[in-house]
Structures are given as structure tokens and as C-alpha cells.
Design a protein around this motif. Structure first.
Motif, PDB file in Angstrom:
ATOM      1  N   ILE A 290       0.484  -1.343   0.036  1.00 16.91           N
ATOM      2  CA  ILE A 290      -0.236   0.106   0.361  1.00 16.91           C
ATOM      3  C   ILE A 290       0.841   1.160  -0.547  1.00 16.91           C
ATOM      4  O   ILE A 290       0.803   1.767  -0.832  1.00 16.91           O
ATOM      5  CB  ILE A 290      -0.987   0.286   1.149  1.00 16.91           C
ATOM      6  N   LEU A 291       1.889   1.059   0.506  1.00 14.55           N
ATOM      7  CA  LEU A 291       3.155   2.414   0.691  1.00 14.55           C
ATOM      8  C   LEU A 291       3.436   2.897  -0.168  1.00 14.55           C
ATOM      9  O   LEU A 291       4.100   3.816  -0.565  1.00 14.55           O
ATOM     10  CB  LEU A 291       4.366   2.321   2.165  1.00 14.55           C
ATOM     11  N   TYR A 292       4.007   1.660  -1.310  1.00 10.08           N
ATOM     12  CA  TYR A 292       4.735   1.468  -2.405  1.00 10.08           C
ATOM     13  C   TYR A 292       3.194   2.748  -2.992  1.00 10.08           C
ATOM     14  O   TYR A 292       4.084   3.399  -4.133  1.00 10.08           O
ATOM     15  CB  TYR A 292       4.899   0.340  -2.712  1.00 10.08           C
ATOM     16  N   TYR A 293       2.708   2.397  -3.388  1.00 15.00           N
ATOM     17  CA  TYR A 293       1.573   2.897  -3.890  1.00 15.00           C
ATOM     18  C   TYR A 293       1.102   4.357  -3.742  1.00 15.00           C
ATOM     19  O   TYR A 293       1.415   5.052  -4.738  1.00 15.00           O
ATOM     20  CB  TYR A 293       0.144   2.098  -4.618  1.00 15.00           C
ATOM     21  N   PHE A 294       0.973   4.464  -1.986  1.00 18.02           N
ATOM     22  CA  PHE A 294       1.118   5.660  -1.865  1.00 18.02           C
ATOM     23  C   PHE A 294       2.231   6.937  -2.544  1.00 18.02           C
ATOM     24  O   PHE A 294       2.181   8.256  -2.750  1.00 18.02           O
ATOM     25  CB  PHE A 294       1.013   6.226  -0.361  1.00 18.02           C
ATOM     26  N   GLN A 295       3.569   6.164  -2.303  1.00 13.81           N
ATOM     27  CA  GLN A 295       4.841   6.698  -2.539  1.00 13.81           C
ATOM     28  C   GLN A 295       4.571   7.154  -4.134  1.00 13.81           C
ATOM     29  O   GLN A 295       5.114   8.194  -4.956  1.00 13.81           O
ATOM     30  CB  GLN A 295       6.020   5.491  -2.571  1.00 13.81           C
ATOM     31  N   TRP A 297       1.966   6.944  -6.354  1.00 12.46           N
ATOM     32  CA  TRP A 297       1.121   8.013  -6.477  1.00 12.46           C
ATOM     33  C   TRP A 297       0.772   9.945  -6.167  1.00 12.46           C
ATOM     34  O   TRP A 297       0.577  10.458  -6.651  1.00 12.46           O
ATOM     35  CB  TRP A 297      -0.553   7.999  -6.058  1.00 12.46           C
ATOM     36  N   GLN A 298       2.067   9.615  -5.344  1.00 13.32           N
ATOM     37  CA  GLN A 298       2.197  11.702  -5.079  1.00 13.32           C
ATOM     38  C   GLN A 298       2.645  12.517  -6.290  1.00 13.32           C
ATOM     39  O   GLN A 298       2.693  13.150  -7.090  1.00 13.32           O
ATOM     40  CB  GLN A 298       3.766  11.753  -4.294  1.00 13.32           C
ATOM     41  N   GLU A 299       3.247  11.282  -7.813  1.00 12.31           N
ATOM     42  CA  GLU A 299       3.709  11.662  -8.522  1.00 12.31           C
ATOM     43  C   GLU A 299       2.094  11.725 -10.444  1.00 12.31           C
ATOM     44  O   GLU A 299       2.212  12.078 -11.408  1.00 12.31           O
ATOM     45  CB  GLU A 299       4.631  10.911  -9.092  1.00 12.31           C
ATOM     46  N   GLU A 300       1.097  11.680  -9.527  1.00 10.38           N
ATOM     47  CA  GLU A 300      -0.353  11.981 -10.026  1.00 10.38           C
ATOM     48  C   GLU A 300      -0.854  12.677 -10.821  1.00 10.38           C
ATOM     49  O   GLU A 300       0.218  13.677 -10.228  1.00 10.38           O
ATOM     50  CB  GLU A 300      -0.957  10.143  -9.940  1.00 10.38           C
ATOM     51  N   LYS A 301      -1.097  12.725 -12.342  1.00  9.96           N
ATOM     52  CA  LYS A 301      -1.116  14.074 -12.433  1.00  9.96           C
ATOM     53  C   LYS A 301      -2.914  14.418 -11.819  1.00  9.96           C
ATOM     54  O   LYS A 301      -3.615  15.458 -11.919  1.00  9.96           O
ATOM     55  CB  LYS A 301      -2.190  13.719 -13.980  1.00  9.96           C
ATOM     56  N   ASP A 302      -3.924  13.619 -11.269  1.00 13.32           N
ATOM     57  CA  ASP A 302      -4.575  13.551 -10.500  1.00 13.32           C
ATOM     58  C   ASP A 302      -4.188  14.774  -9.421  1.00 13.32           C
ATOM     59  O   ASP A 302      -3.696  14.106  -8.114  1.00 13.32           O
ATOM     60  CB  ASP A 302      -5.429  12.870 -10.040  1.00 13.32           C
ATOM     61  N   GLU A 303      -4.515  15.970  -9.169  1.00 13.13           N
ATOM     62  CA  GLU A 303      -4.173  16.548  -8.282  1.00 13.13           C
ATOM     63  C   GLU A 303      -4.219  16.336  -7.330  1.00 13.13           C
ATOM     64  O   GLU A 303      -3.650  16.857  -5.585  1.00 13.13           O
ATOM     65  CB  GLU A 303      -4.560  18.756  -8.340  1.00 13.13           C
ATOM     66  N   ILE A 304      -5.606  15.970  -6.298  1.00 14.05           N
ATOM     67  CA  ILE A 304      -6.361  16.189  -5.093  1.00 14.05           C
ATOM     68  C   ILE A 304      -5.646  13.896  -5.034  1.00 14.05           C
ATOM     69  O   ILE A 304      -4.678  13.973  -4.032  1.00 14.05           O
ATOM     70  CB  ILE A 304      -7.696  14.843  -5.276  1.00 14.05           C
ATOM     71  N   LEU A 305      -5.345  13.126  -5.635  1.00 13.59           N
ATOM     72  CA  LEU A 305      -4.695  11.979  -5.209  1.00 13.59           C
ATOM     73  C   LEU A 305      -3.382  12.150  -4.865  1.00 13.59           C
ATOM     74  O   LEU A 305      -2.784  12.094  -3.933  1.00 13.59           O
ATOM     75  CB  LEU A 305      -4.417  10.985  -6.303  1.00 13.59           C
ATOM     76  N   SER A 306      -2.661  13.301  -5.698  1.00  7.37           N
ATOM     77  CA  SER A 306      -1.597  13.144  -5.610  1.00  7.37           C
ATOM     78  C   SER A 306      -1.259  13.599  -4.328  1.00  7.37           C
ATOM     79  O   SER A 306      -0.441  13.810  -3.647  1.00  7.37           O
ATOM     80  CB  SER A 306      -1.178  14.094  -6.946  1.00  7.37           C
ATOM     81  N   ASP A 307      -2.056  15.168  -4.131  1.00 13.32           N
ATOM     82  CA  ASP A 307      -1.524  15.784  -2.138  1.00 13.32           C
ATOM     83  C   ASP A 307      -2.277  14.613  -1.645  1.00 13.32           C
ATOM     84  O   ASP A 307      -1.439  14.744  -0.761  1.00 13.32           O
ATOM     85  CB  ASP A 307      -2.577  16.782  -2.787  1.00 13.32           C
ATOM     86  N   LEU A 308      -3.480  14.204  -1.658  1.00 13.88           N
ATOM     87  CA  LEU A 308      -3.406  13.627  -0.292  1.00 13.88           C
ATOM     88  C   LEU A 308      -2.644  12.858   0.514  1.00 13.88           C
ATOM     89  O   LEU A 308      -2.106  12.150   1.297  1.00 13.88           O
ATOM     90  CB  LEU A 308      -4.680  12.663  -0.160  1.00 13.88           C
ATOM     91  N   CYS A 309      -1.859  11.946  -1.404  1.00 15.33           N
ATOM     92  CA  CYS A 309      -0.862  10.638  -1.132  1.00 15.33           C
ATOM     93  C   CYS A 309       0.341  11.028  -0.503  1.00 15.33           C
ATOM     94  O   CYS A 309       1.195  11.069   0.449  1.00 15.33           O
ATOM     95  CB  CYS A 309       0.079  10.166  -2.159  1.00 15.33           C
ATOM     96  N   GLN A 310       0.584  12.870  -1.062  1.00 17.10           N
ATOM     97  CA  GLN A 310       1.534  13.332  -0.497  1.00 17.10           C
ATOM     98  C   GLN A 310       1.860  13.946   1.481  1.00 17.10           C
ATOM     99  O   GLN A 310       2.578  13.847   2.324  1.00 17.10           O
ATOM    100  CB  GLN A 310       1.981  14.684  -1.175  1.00 17.10           C
ATOM    101  N   PHE A 312       0.151  12.318   3.283  1.00 10.68           N
ATOM    102  CA  PHE A 312       0.380  11.006   4.004  1.00 10.68           C
ATOM    103  C   PHE A 312       2.207  10.433   4.186  1.00 10.68           C
ATOM    104  O   PHE A 312       2.227   9.517   5.411  1.00 10.68           O
ATOM    105  CB  PHE A 312      -0.711   9.536   3.538  1.00 10.68           C
ATOM    106  N   ILE A 313       1.915  10.190   3.183  1.00 17.52           N
ATOM    107  CA  ILE A 313       3.906  10.463   3.151  1.00 17.52           C
ATOM    108  C   ILE A 313       4.824  11.011   4.359  1.00 17.52           C
ATOM    109  O   ILE A 313       5.429  11.221   4.731  1.00 17.52           O
ATOM    110  CB  ILE A 313       4.560  10.001   2.060  1.00 17.52           C
TER     111      ILE A 313
END
Length: 433
Positions: A290-295, A297-310, A312-313
Motif C-alpha cells: 500500500i505504501l509503495y502505491y502511496f509513494q 501516486w504522489q506523481e500522479e496527474k490527479d491533483e487530489i490523489l497526488s496531494d493526499l498521498c504527499q 500521508f507520506i
């Protein structure tokens, strides 16, 4: 000699900070510990995101499962031996159910379950009964033995005494996690005199009872538990990290449903997103995955997903204020509108979290059918419910404490234009001035 009676050539021990040592003599238990399904529990923390608040809380479900096994081992090998109501044929079943009771926990357990409507107990039973190494080991005892273990965990086993040892208001599960969680979080309130409680436990027909001479040790246990829920399990900072974790999973699922093109495709989530999760898929999930994905997904184009992952990490958590749903619903509706005007999506950035929704409870006799109240064995042989004898326990029994918080990203609000009337109004409603 049947497999159920086979012993190791010499006793194996695990050094344990709570129980000093965990002792294993049964070949069956040693083989169960070695299965890949049980070893997976090393990669799942006992307390989910609590490590974000209490940095020592890195202990795993593996730790805890061994601890519950050790408490039950002491009960069946030391305390209950030769007691009239105890059937020694149930010994191995108790040990296996204790060891395997948390086998089906997923990563970040309860938050994960809540988002995807999963139940770790269902998965525990599926792993025990399915095409797994655990099932193969258990079958060496007998063809129907895995089914019996699953029934104890499901609380449907015919011998309710066995069930109560692992799942009741005073069971091995709770006695281990309270002490273990207190030890790893570094707090003092989860400690109680377990040695005394074990010594005064007595097997009855359908549950374990406590000799009345041990009532004060049980009072101490109840108060320890009460304090742990409010000081550790309901801690508002931990809940903030859980809110963000939950929103990441919701966002990823929503993006998958709208055919979003992920840079890092959520391969491990596909069957869960599509409500077709198999035991095989489920067992591939752990917190490292799970943490691999969160790490990533910080680079994803979707701003919400990217921001939330940043967040959390990097531990950039939401702030919170006290919230009273019965008095402040109009404020919440107004804040929702203002967040939308400010370009902040309230579905992900304005969250009411209620501690009463979390999967922990303190002592409430009669409110839970499956968790029998604690009964005392009086000197004259009468059985009395604990809160009828203890003023301390009576004072907290049946009283539901709820705690509501409103979570939001203060940094996003601060970044709004200083001339913005929306910003001023949001800060006013959240008492941020």
C-alpha cells in the motif's frame, strides 16, 4: 502418536517484551507459525496509522497473535488443568484459534475495511478453510479441524467456553493488545495485573468467570481499557491520518471507475475495486504494498490523489476542531458551499469523523450479544455480573461517549487570497482567527 499430540524435540521460545517469553512445544503450532499466511502478519501493523502519532507503535499483528496464543497457552496448560468444567480435548483447538484469530487482517486494518466494505473475520475464516498452507497444516489433525477453528473465530462453535476465552469482555485478545499497545506507545494506562486475573479465572459451562476475590484486578483492567480507547485508539491526530488514508483509497477507487489513466496502475487493487476480491488477491496485500502505491501516486496527474498521498507520506495532516452534529449542521453545510467556492473539494478535504464509529468499545454489559458481560464467582457459588458488584465499573457501564471532530487542510485555507471574503468566512466558521 497422532499429529495433534506431536511435540517438538525441544521447546522453542520467542522473546517477547510483554510476556517475557512465548513458549511453543506443539509441532502443529510451530508449523502454523511458519506458514506464509501467518508470516504475512509481520507486514501489517497492529495499530494501523497510530505510528504517525506515537512513533513507537510499529508492532505487528504477528507480535499480537503470538501474545494471544501465549495467554491462552497459560490458561489451558496451567490454570484450567484438572478443573471439573474444563475439557482438555479442546486444548489444541484453543491454541490454534488464538494464534490464527487475526489472520485475515488487511493493511491498515479498520480503515481499509471501512472503505471497501470488507470484514477481516470473514477473511480469517476463508484463509483457514481455503487452499492455503494454514489449511494444509490444520488438516493434519483431522479433516474437520479447520472448520472447528473457523467456528471458534466466528463465535459459532458449540462450546461457548472456548469462544469466550478468545472473544468476550475479558478475553486473551484484549488482555494482550491492551498491554502490548501500551508498551509500544509508551503510555502508562494500559497496564493491569494480568497474572492476578489469570490466577482467578475459572472455566464454567459457557464462559470463563472470575473469582470475586479478583474483582479489583478486573476493575483495574476495565479502567485501563477505558483510558486506552480515549488516549490512544481515539487520538485525534491518528484519526487525521486515518481520514487521509481513507480519502486516498476512495479517490483511487473513483479514478479507476472513471477510467483514469494511472502512471502507476493500481494492479493490486483491481479485484477489490471491482468487488471481486479473492483470498489469493487479498493475501498479496500488506502495508509495504500500500505504501509503495502511496509513494508512487504522489506523481500522479490527479491533483487530489497526488496531494493526499504527499500528506500521508510526509505527515502533513489535516487540522481539526470540535464538532457538534446536533448544533452545527448548518455550519457544515455553509462550509461545504464555501469550500466549493474556494476550489477545495469538500468530499476529500472537509470530513466529520466520529470516534463512536471506530471499531473499539469499552465495557457495556448487555449491549453486545457476542461479548458476554464479565461474571464473578461469589464465595457461595453464585454467579454475579461485574457491574452489580463493582461501583467503579457500574459508573462507566452503558454510558456511550461520542467524540466528533471536523477535519480540514488549514494550509489550503491559508493559501487563499487574503482579500477573499470566502477565506474570512471559512476561518470564522472554523474559529481559526
Amino acid at each position: 502418536m497422532t499429529y495433534s499430540n506431536e511435540k517438538l524435540s525441544e521447546e522453542k521460545v520467542f522473546k517477547d517484551p510483554v510476556h517475557r517469553y512465548v513458549h511453543v512445544r506443539d509441532k502443529l503450532i510451530w508449523e502454523l507459525i511458519a506458514t506464509k499466511e501467518f508470516q504475512r502478519l509481520r507486514r501489517i501493523r497492529q495499530l494501523g496509522t497510530t505510528y504517525v502519532t506515537f512513533h513507537g507503535a510499529e508492532h505487528s499483528r504477528f507480535n499480537h497473535s503470538l501474545g494471544v496464543y501465549e495467554i491462552i497457552r497459560r490458561m489451558v496448560d496451567d490454570i484450567f488443568v484438572d478443573r471439573p468444567m474444563w475439557d482438555s480435548d479442546e486444548r489444541l483447538l484453543c491454541l490454534c484459534a488464538a494464534l490464527l484469530h487475526d489472520l485475515g487482517h488487511g493493511p491498515f486494518s479498520h480503515s481499509f475495511e471501512k472503505v471497501f466494505h470488507l470484514d477481516h473475520e470473514d477473511f480469517t475464516q476463508s484463509i483457514i478453510l481455503g487452499d492455503t498452507e494454514v489449511n494444509s497444516v490444520l488438516k493434519k489433525v483431522g479433516k474437520d479441524f479447520p472448520k472447528k477453528v473457523a467456528e471458534v473465530i466466528a463465535k459459532t462453535y458449540e462450546n461457548k467456553l472456548v469462544v469466550s476465552m478468545i472473544s468476550s469482555q475479558i478475553d486473551a485478545d484484549r488482555m494482550d493488545y491492551l498491554q502490548r499497545d501500551a508498551y509500544y506507545t509508551g503510555v502508562s494506562y494500559g497496564h493491569f495485573d494480568m497474572e492476578r486475573i489469570l490466577r482467578v479465572m475459572r472455566p464454567q459451562e459457557d464462559q470463563v468467570v472470575i473469582k470475586s476475590s479478583g474483582m479489583h484486578a478486573v476493575e483495574d483492567y476495565i479502567m485501563s481499557r477505558y483510558q486506552m480507547y480515549w488516549q490512544i485508539y481515539f487520538h485525534p491526530v491518528t484519526r487525521s491520518s486515518e481520514v487521509i488514508l481513507t480519502k486516498i483509497l476512495h479517490r483511487a477507487k473513483k479514478l479507476h471507475e472513471t477510467n483514469f489513466s494511472f502512471e502507476t496502475k493500481p494492479v493490486h487493487f483491481y479485484s477489490i475495486f471491482n468487488n471481486q476480491v479473492t483470498v489469493k488477491d487479498y493475501l498479496k496485500l500488506d502495508e509495504a504494498v500500500i505504501l509503495y502505491y502511496f509513494q508512487a501516486w504522489q506523481e500522479e496527474k490527479d491533483e487530489i490523489l497526488s496531494d493526499l498521498c504527499q500528506r500521508f507520506i510526509d505527515r502533513k495532516l489535516f487540522k481539526y476542531v470540535e464538532f457538534n452534529p446536533s448544533k452545527q449542521m448548518m455550519d457544515l453545510m455553509e462550509l461545504t458551499t464555501l469550500f466549493k467556492k474556494a476550489g477545495i473539494n469538500p468530499d476529500y478535504y472537509l470530513v466529520v469523523d466520529s470516534s463512536s464509529d471506530l471499531p473499539y468499545d469499552f465495557y457495556r454489559p448487555g449491549e453486545e450479544e457476542e461479548r458476554l458481560p464479565i461474571h464473578l464467582l461469589m464465595p457461595n457459588g453464585e454467579i454475579r455480573e461485574l457491574s452489580r458488584e463493582s461501583e467503579i465499573v457500574d459508573s462507566i457501564s452503558g454510558k456511550r461517549r461520542t467524540d466528533h471532530k471536523l477535519y480540514f487542510p488549514e494550509d489550503m485555507i491559508n493559501h487563499l487570497s487574503s482579500k477573499s471574503t470566502v477565506k474570512k468566512k471559512i476561518k470564522e466558521l472554523l474559529n481559526l482567527e
